[in-house]
Design an enzyme around this catalytic site. Sequence first.
Site, PDB file in Angstrom:
ATOM      1  N   GLY A 257       0.769  -1.237   0.000  1.00  7.78           N
ATOM      2  CA  GLY A 257       0.000   0.000   0.000  1.00  7.78           C
ATOM      3  C   GLY A 257       0.797   1.282   0.000  1.00  7.78           C
ATOM      4  N   ARG A 332      -4.422   2.652 -16.079  1.00  5.24           N
ATOM      5  CA  ARG A 332      -4.665   3.439 -14.873  1.00  5.24           C
ATOM      6  C   ARG A 332      -5.397   4.773 -15.114  1.00  5.24           C
ATOM      7  NH1 ARG A 332      -1.391   5.266 -11.780  1.00  5.24           N
ATOM      8  NH2 ARG A 332      -2.466   4.708  -9.882  1.00  5.24           N
ATOM      9  N   TYR A 336      -8.757   4.646 -13.099  1.00  3.49           N
ATOM     10  CA  TYR A 336      -8.723   5.375 -11.823  1.00  3.49           C
ATOM     11  C   TYR A 336      -8.599   6.883 -12.006  1.00  3.49           C
ATOM     12  CZ  TYR A 336      -6.651   0.792 -10.504  1.00  3.49           C
ATOM     13  OH  TYR A 336      -6.359  -0.533 -10.344  1.00  3.49           O
ATOM     14  N   CYS A 362     -10.870   2.785 -29.562  1.00  2.00           N
ATOM     15  CA  CYS A 362     -12.185   3.388 -29.800  1.00  2.00           C
ATOM     16  C   CYS A 362     -12.999   3.495 -28.517  1.00  2.00           C
ATOM     17  CB  CYS A 362     -12.917   2.587 -30.863  1.00  2.00           C
ATOM     18  SG  CYS A 362     -11.988   2.576 -32.395  1.00  2.00           S
ATOM     19  N   GLU A 363     -12.539   4.321 -27.611  1.00  2.00           N
ATOM     20  CA  GLU A 363     -13.198   4.599 -26.335  1.00  2.00           C
ATOM     21  C   GLU A 363     -12.833   6.028 -25.962  1.00  2.00           C
ATOM     22  OE1 GLU A 363     -14.700   2.508 -23.890  1.00  2.00           O
ATOM     23  OE2 GLU A 363     -14.312   0.538 -24.766  1.00  2.00           O
TER      24      GLU A 363
END
Length: 440
Positions: A257, A332, A336, A362-363
Amino acid sequence: MQVIAKAQQAEGAVGQAGASRGIGREGPSLFDGVDLHALAAQVSTPCHAYSANAIRERIAGLQSAFQGLDHRICYAVKANSNVAILQLMAHHGVGADIVSLGELNRALLAGIPAEHIVFSGVGKTTEEIASALAVGVWRFNVESLDELQLLQEVAQRHGVCARAAARINPDVDARTHEKISTGKSENKFGVSIDEARRWFANAGSMSNVLLDGLHAHIGSQILELEPFREALTRVEAFRRELVDAGHPIASVDIGGGLGVCYRKGVDHPIPAAEYAGLVRVVFAEFQGTLVLEPGRYLVAEAGILLTRVIRVKPGVDRSFLVVDAAMNDLLRPSLYEAWHEIVPLVGGDREPARYDVVGPVCETGDTFARGRAMARCEAGDLLSIGSTGAYGASMASTYNSRPLAAEVLLDDGRYAVIRRRQTMAEMIAGEQLPQVWNET
Ligand SMILES: *Cc1c(COP(=O)(O)O)cnc(C)c1O
């Protein structure tokens, strides 16, 4: 931090006072001593590049921060699971934290001994448990009563004793992105202290499981010490309670983390020494082994994604920099809304400009940055996307039928291809037209 300094020098070409640095197309842009222009020409783009020295520095930094404490670092393989990266870990005595048989295979292949491997994850299957027991992994981090019972069953069938740690969900807010927060009671991970207490009370009834460990991992990209303090304090209080109740605890796994710097001046990672200092204080009375499961911390800042500008596309109210890397190479930003530094490796004489940096997929979500200030770019320019060593290549896919990018390891002016670019044939290998229609 010599390697990082070199990387920043390369990245600084535009990010800061690029004009005075004289780093340009003609000059070297060095990362771990390797000229990135030459590298991109030889390996082609997009390409993930990792600095071996930056990874070694991180390992050494963590090891020295924990010196004198009985501890083991088990690298979270999912952060970057390339076998060459795992081998680097193995060479420095780092073990592995795995979450699948695929990761187990990679870790063993890389030379990480089974007795340095811990197995985490909420969905371990009978087959996975059996395979992990067969090779003799060190310990299972158990996340549910059902899994604990299955572990007992499978271990009994195989005539072995499984070592287990109860993964505690300490119910603390890691104050990180919700998709990478794992230690709140509403998350799927671990069990409450109340439930774990019942496990230990009944542990004597399990003939083939030695439940003598605790585990907690509260999330990823954590930049404040406080959530760690809260979580670890709860774990340690519970450990003492267990010992008092006659349940000795041999290992406490404090998870991973530790956050890294994605955005200079904004992200301020916790220094390893401060983190270790906290652990020393909280676990001052603990006699067993502390396990660390860093992933991102060891590899994120050691990696860059090299990509080339395909074209600059003027829009109605903005300009798009269309590059040859896409969300399938680095998810990422899409997943996010993560920030990554993007530095054109061009001469310092370019005017400033502002772009939406996008890939060819294509996004609309295939966007690395919006309205990002950088040097004016043109087709063919090379860009370095920073801090992509963790959760970059390991999260890559072939979406839009884009072959997986190459990965290279850089080490003091030399480089080795540690994953060659996937070929079209490899990408579709395994697919076939229906040949036999089976009845069920
Ligand atoms: C993902 C994960 C880690 C590593 O997390 P980082 O933020 O990359 O350090 C460690 N332990 C477990 C159980 C994980 O799921």
